[in-house]
Design a protein around this motif. Structure first.
Motif, mmCIF file in Angstrom:
data_model
loop_
_atom_site.group_PDB
_atom_site.id
_atom_site.type_symbol
_atom_site.label_atom_id
_atom_site.label_comp_id
_atom_site.label_asym_id
_atom_site.label_seq_id
_atom_site.Cartn_x
_atom_site.Cartn_y
_atom_site.Cartn_z
ATOM 1 N N GLY A 1 11.670 -0.112 3.261
ATOM 2 C CA GLY A 1 11.039 0.435 4.453
ATOM 3 C C GLY A 1 11.258 -0.473 5.652
ATOM 4 N N VAL A 2 10.612 -0.113 6.755
ATOM 5 C CA VAL A 2 10.761 -0.903 7.977
ATOM 6 C C VAL A 2 9.732 -2.020 7.982
ATOM 7 C CG1 VAL A 2 11.784 0.940 9.345
ATOM 8 C CG2 VAL A 2 9.281 0.726 9.226
ATOM 9 N N TYR A 3 9.978 -3.048 8.815
ATOM 10 C CA TYR A 3 9.221 -4.269 8.608
ATOM 11 C C TYR A 3 7.729 -4.145 8.930
ATOM 12 C CZ TYR A 3 7.945 -6.724 12.885
ATOM 13 O OH TYR A 3 7.320 -7.128 14.020
ATOM 14 N N ASP A 4 7.359 -3.223 9.836
ATOM 15 C CA ASP A 4 5.925 -3.111 10.120
ATOM 16 C C ASP A 4 5.232 -2.083 9.228
ATOM 17 O OD1 ASP A 4 7.168 -1.004 11.279
ATOM 18 O OD2 ASP A 4 6.014 -1.031 13.139
ATOM 19 N N ASP A 5 5.977 -1.388 8.372
ATOM 20 C CA ASP A 5 5.336 -0.569 7.343
ATOM 21 C C ASP A 5 6.237 -0.517 6.115
ATOM 22 O OD1 ASP A 5 3.446 0.887 6.029
ATOM 23 O OD2 ASP A 5 3.982 2.805 6.921
ATOM 24 N N ASN A 6 6.332 -1.665 5.465
ATOM 25 C CA ASN A 6 7.183 -1.712 4.285
ATOM 26 C C ASN A 6 6.359 -1.459 3.027
ATOM 27 O OD1 ASN A 6 5.851 -4.150 4.154
ATOM 28 N ND2 ASN A 6 7.561 -5.274 5.031
ATOM 29 N N PHE A 7 7.029 -1.305 1.936
ATOM 30 C CA PHE A 7 6.379 -1.077 0.651
ATOM 31 C C PHE A 7 7.264 -1.679 -0.421
ATOM 32 C CE2 PHE A 7 8.937 2.371 -1.261
ATOM 33 C CZ PHE A 7 9.740 2.706 -0.175
ATOM 34 N N GLU A 8 6.719 -1.776 -1.626
ATOM 35 C CA GLU A 8 7.465 -2.422 -2.696
ATOM 36 C C GLU A 8 7.643 -1.493 -3.879
ATOM 37 O OE1 GLU A 8 6.513 -7.071 -2.697
ATOM 38 O OE2 GLU A 8 4.764 -5.818 -3.003
ATOM 39 N N VAL A 9 8.799 -1.615 -4.508
ATOM 40 C CA VAL A 9 9.021 -1.039 -5.828
ATOM 41 C C VAL A 9 9.089 -2.230 -6.786
ATOM 42 C CG1 VAL A 9 10.605 0.282 -7.273
ATOM 43 C CG2 VAL A 9 10.202 0.987 -4.913
ATOM 44 N N LEU A 10 8.235 -2.197 -7.798
ATOM 45 C CA LEU A 10 8.028 -3.369 -8.657
ATOM 46 C C LEU A 10 8.259 -3.024 -10.115
ATOM 47 C CD1 LEU A 10 4.356 -3.955 -7.452
ATOM 48 C CD2 LEU A 10 6.328 -5.128 -6.513
ATOM 49 N N LEU A 11 8.629 -4.021 -10.888
ATOM 50 C CA LEU A 11 8.649 -3.871 -12.345
ATOM 51 C C LEU A 11 8.290 -5.224 -12.936
ATOM 52 C CD1 LEU A 11 11.170 -2.045 -14.604
ATOM 53 C CD2 LEU A 11 10.479 -4.354 -15.183
ATOM 54 N N ASP A 12 7.386 -5.225 -13.906
ATOM 55 C CA ASP A 12 7.151 -6.489 -14.612
ATOM 56 C C ASP A 12 6.750 -6.256 -16.063
ATOM 57 O OD1 ASP A 12 4.224 -6.432 -14.941
ATOM 58 O OD2 ASP A 12 4.122 -6.806 -12.798
ATOM 59 N N ILE A 13 6.895 -7.322 -16.832
ATOM 60 C CA ILE A 13 6.386 -7.352 -18.201
ATOM 61 C C ILE A 13 5.417 -8.518 -18.253
ATOM 62 C CG2 ILE A 13 6.947 -7.727 -20.630
ATOM 63 C CD1 ILE A 13 9.584 -6.336 -20.123
ATOM 64 N N ALA A 14 4.204 -8.246 -18.722
ATOM 65 C CA ALA A 14 3.158 -9.258 -18.686
ATOM 66 C C ALA A 14 2.239 -9.112 -19.891
ATOM 67 C CB ALA A 14 2.347 -9.126 -17.397
ATOM 68 N N TRP A 15 1.571 -10.207 -20.229
ATOM 69 C CA TRP A 15 0.503 -10.159 -21.222
ATOM 70 C C TRP A 15 -0.771 -9.704 -20.529
ATOM 71 C CZ3 TRP A 15 1.654 -10.536 -26.176
ATOM 72 C CH2 TRP A 15 2.790 -11.229 -26.557
ATOM 73 N N THR A 16 -1.404 -8.682 -21.088
ATOM 74 C CA THR A 16 -2.681 -8.216 -20.570
ATOM 75 C C THR A 16 -3.686 -8.292 -21.716
ATOM 76 O OG1 THR A 16 -2.434 -5.917 -21.246
ATOM 77 C CG2 THR A 16 -1.392 -6.545 -19.164
ATOM 78 N N SER A 17 -4.911 -7.882 -21.458
ATOM 79 C CA SER A 17 -5.931 -7.940 -22.511
ATOM 80 C C SER A 17 -5.561 -7.030 -23.680
ATOM 81 C CB SER A 17 -7.292 -7.566 -21.941
ATOM 82 O OG SER A 17 -7.195 -6.314 -21.304
ATOM 83 N N SER A 18 -4.677 -6.050 -23.465
ATOM 84 C CA SER A 18 -4.313 -5.175 -24.582
ATOM 85 C C SER A 18 -2.941 -5.503 -25.164
ATOM 86 C CB SER A 18 -4.387 -3.709 -24.155
ATOM 87 O OG SER A 18 -3.659 -3.491 -22.990
ATOM 88 N N GLY A 19 -2.370 -6.660 -24.821
ATOM 89 C CA GLY A 19 -1.096 -7.061 -25.397
ATOM 90 C C GLY A 19 0.004 -7.095 -24.352
ATOM 91 N N ARG A 20 1.261 -7.082 -24.835
ATOM 92 C CA ARG A 20 2.388 -7.169 -23.907
ATOM 93 C C ARG A 20 2.646 -5.782 -23.337
ATOM 94 N NH1 ARG A 20 7.804 -9.572 -26.436
ATOM 95 N NH2 ARG A 20 7.993 -7.376 -26.979
ATOM 96 N N GLN A 21 2.749 -5.706 -22.005
ATOM 97 C CA GLN A 21 2.898 -4.410 -21.331
ATOM 98 C C GLN A 21 3.964 -4.477 -20.259
ATOM 99 O OE1 GLN A 21 -0.886 -3.205 -19.649
ATOM 100 N NE2 GLN A 21 -1.097 -1.683 -21.259
ATOM 101 N N MET A 22 4.661 -3.359 -20.093
ATOM 102 C CA MET A 22 5.534 -3.199 -18.947
ATOM 103 C C MET A 22 4.802 -2.346 -17.924
ATOM 104 S SD MET A 22 9.189 -1.288 -18.566
ATOM 105 C CE MET A 22 10.154 -2.558 -19.387
ATOM 106 N N SER A 23 4.924 -2.715 -16.663
ATOM 107 C CA SER A 23 4.450 -1.798 -15.636
ATOM 108 C C SER A 23 5.437 -1.789 -14.480
ATOM 109 C CB SER A 23 3.034 -2.139 -15.173
ATOM 110 O OG SER A 23 2.976 -3.442 -14.714
ATOM 111 N N ALA A 24 5.535 -0.630 -13.857
ATOM 112 C CA ALA A 24 6.443 -0.450 -12.733
ATOM 113 C C ALA A 24 5.764 0.506 -11.776
ATOM 114 C CB ALA A 24 7.779 0.120 -13.205
ATOM 115 N N GLY A 25 6.127 0.437 -10.500
ATOM 116 C CA GLY A 25 5.501 1.366 -9.578
ATOM 117 C C GLY A 25 5.964 1.203 -8.148
#
Ligand SMILES: [Zn+2]
Length: 162
Positions: free
Chosen positions: A77-101
């Motif tokens: 996006g443009v610098y004064d209204d940008n956004f992110e597309v993310l992906l990660d793999i992390a340990w959470t309270s319910s185990g190893r999880q992938m999340s993206a968004g």
């Protein structure tokens, strides 16, 4: 102290981060990631970050929020209204999880920090689920990156204030 390392996906030590990956699933993960990494805007350099010390499952008492193993983000996006597309793999309270968004900054009267316009989550406890999750997430990432690179577009889609 934790030590972060970063590189393009070719430099990610996948078999150290996920020792359970066999050669076939390793190849599926690399192909899945390559299918959306090429869609990053040309001005972006591809950057993945990882933390080798987060490979073993953490002790429950040491957990404060997700403990990230591997992640990437793309600022669009443009610098004064940008956004992110993310992906990660992390340990959470319910185990190893992938999340993206697709993550938008919050401009509401009440500050929520951020809003996910769309997201994908999967438990990835083993090699089979990990390879499947990378392929499912890659499908979503390709779809998200194929939409207009405009925070206004996503705000309209999800009806959050701009
Ligand atoms: Zn908000």
């Amino acid at each position: 102290m934790t030590r972060e390392e970063a590189a393009t996906f070719d430099g990610v030590p996948l078999t150290e981060l996920f020792p359970e990956l066999d050669a076939a699933r390793h190849a599926r993960v690399r192909a899945a990631v390559a299918s959306f990494d090429v869609l990053r805007p040309a001005a972006h350099h591809t950057r993945w970050e990882w933390w080798r010390e987060h490979v073993p499952r953490p002790e429950p008492q040491s957990r404060r929020g997700p403990i990230v193993l591997l992640s990437t983000e793309m600022m669009l996006g443009v610098y004064d209204d940008n956004f992110e597309v993310l992906l990660d793999i992390a340990w959470t309270s319910s185990g190893r999880q992938m999340s993206a968004g697709v993550c938008l900054r919050c401009w509401c009267r009440q500050d929520h920090g951020s809003h996910f316009a769309e997201s994908f989550e999967a438990d990835v406890p083993d090699a089979a689920s990990l390879a499947d999750a990378f392929e499912s997430a890659a499908w979503q990432m390709r779809r998200w990156l194929g939409q207009p690179h405009s925070a206004a577009y996503w705000r309209a889609e999800m009806a959050v204030p701009g």
